[in-house]
Design an enzyme around this catalytic site. Structure first.
Site, PDB file in Angstrom:
ATOM      1  N   HIS A  88      12.011  12.084  -3.118  1.00  0.00           N
ATOM      2  CA  HIS A  88      12.369  10.913  -3.476  1.00  0.00           C
ATOM      3  C   HIS A  88      13.860  11.258  -3.884  1.00  0.00           C
ATOM      4  O   HIS A  88      14.783  10.354  -3.662  1.00  0.00           O
ATOM      5  CB  HIS A  88      11.686  10.337  -4.478  1.00  0.00           C
ATOM      6  CG  HIS A  88      10.396   9.414  -4.135  1.00  0.00           C
ATOM      7  ND1 HIS A  88      10.908   8.246  -3.722  1.00  0.00           N
ATOM      8  CD2 HIS A  88       9.281   9.629  -3.965  1.00  0.00           C
ATOM      9  CE1 HIS A  88       9.489   7.628  -3.329  1.00  0.00           C
ATOM     10  NE2 HIS A  88       8.622   8.590  -3.632  1.00  0.00           N
ATOM     11  N   GLU A  95      15.132   9.341 -15.772  1.00  0.00           N
ATOM     12  CA  GLU A  95      13.751   9.621 -15.997  1.00  0.00           C
ATOM     13  C   GLU A  95      13.327   9.000 -17.139  1.00  0.00           C
ATOM     14  O   GLU A  95      13.783   9.540 -17.974  1.00  0.00           O
ATOM     15  CB  GLU A  95      13.511  11.084 -15.703  1.00  0.00           C
ATOM     16  CG  GLU A  95      13.864  11.688 -14.273  1.00  0.00           C
ATOM     17  CD  GLU A  95      13.375  13.139 -14.080  1.00  0.00           C
ATOM     18  OE1 GLU A  95      12.405  13.725 -14.925  1.00  0.00           O
ATOM     19  OE2 GLU A  95      13.696  13.643 -13.076  1.00  0.00           O
ATOM     20  N   GLY A 148       0.928  -1.178   0.090  1.00  0.00           N
ATOM     21  CA  GLY A 148      -0.182  -0.039  -0.028  1.00  0.00           C
ATOM     22  C   GLY A 148       0.881   1.038   0.010  1.00  0.00           C
ATOM     23  O   GLY A 148       2.110   1.266  -0.002  1.00  0.00           O
ATOM     24  N   ALA A 202       7.843   8.725 -13.322  1.00  0.00           N
ATOM     25  CA  ALA A 202       6.619   9.765 -12.950  1.00  0.00           C
ATOM     26  C   ALA A 202       6.642  10.774 -13.998  1.00  0.00           C
ATOM     27  O   ALA A 202       7.794  11.270 -14.474  1.00  0.00           O
ATOM     28  CB  ALA A 202       6.884  10.451 -11.371  1.00  0.00           C
TER      29      ALA A 202
END
EC number: 2.7.1.156
Length: 173
Positions: free
Chosen positions: A48, A60, A8, A34
């Site tokens: 992060h 990325e 979770g 992301a």
């Protein structure tokens, strides 16, 4: 070797994955999937980034992970949920097409000689999505998590910061 770290939100997945990567390599790679959606998300990305030191190489890449030069490296892919979101948005919420595209990229990754640590979310264990698009995404995430778990050598479920191994290499499907 493929690891899948699931759980979770705020269950300790990223911290565990980063510790594991540093146990396996003195210079791991961190692949962030992301998109920079807004200022709040930008802050999350910065947090992060601050968790990793000079030992890490950061990349990325929103979708085409299989095209990266990752051979013979230990790689943390953070995270499957954001990665799938990119496919889902780009296909205008088409579950089947998103799943096909994500599986195709995963198959490229499987062919690379390296160690891959995928971080994903068990969003289907949380609050029931209140919108149709939300329910579609929960379905997509569930199907992809099953696919990744079937192909992973180890699957670890994070519960309140505690890693629980739910699959080891001799159980690979």
């Amino acid at each position: 070797m493929i690891y899948l770290i699931t759980g979770g939100e705020r269950s300790g997945k990223s911290s565990y994955a980063q510790r594991l990567a540093l146990e396996l390599s003195s210079s791991p790679v961190y692949v962030a999937t992301a998109r920079r959606w807004d200022s709040d998300f930008e802050k999350r990305i910065e947090r992060h980034q601050g968790e990793r030191d000079e030992r890490w190489t950061s990349i990325e890449e929103e979708k085409e992970l299989g095209n990266l030069e990752l051979g013979n490296r230990v790689v943390v892919i953070d995270c499957v949920t954001l990665w799938l979101t990119n496919f889902f948005v780009d296909t205008k919420n088409n579950i089947e097409e998103s799943l096909l595209q994500a599986k195709a990229v995963f198959e490229k990754i499987k062919s690379i000689d390296g160690t891959f640590i995928f971080i994903t979310n068990e969003i289907g264990m949380g609050v029931h999505a209140g919108t149709e698009v939300g329910r579609k995404f929960v379905e997509l995430q569930g199907w992809m998590n099953q696919y990744l778990a079937q192909n992973a050598h180890e699957v670890i479920l994070m519960v309140s910061g505690i890693p629980v191994k739910i699959k080891t290499s001799h159980e690979q499907a």
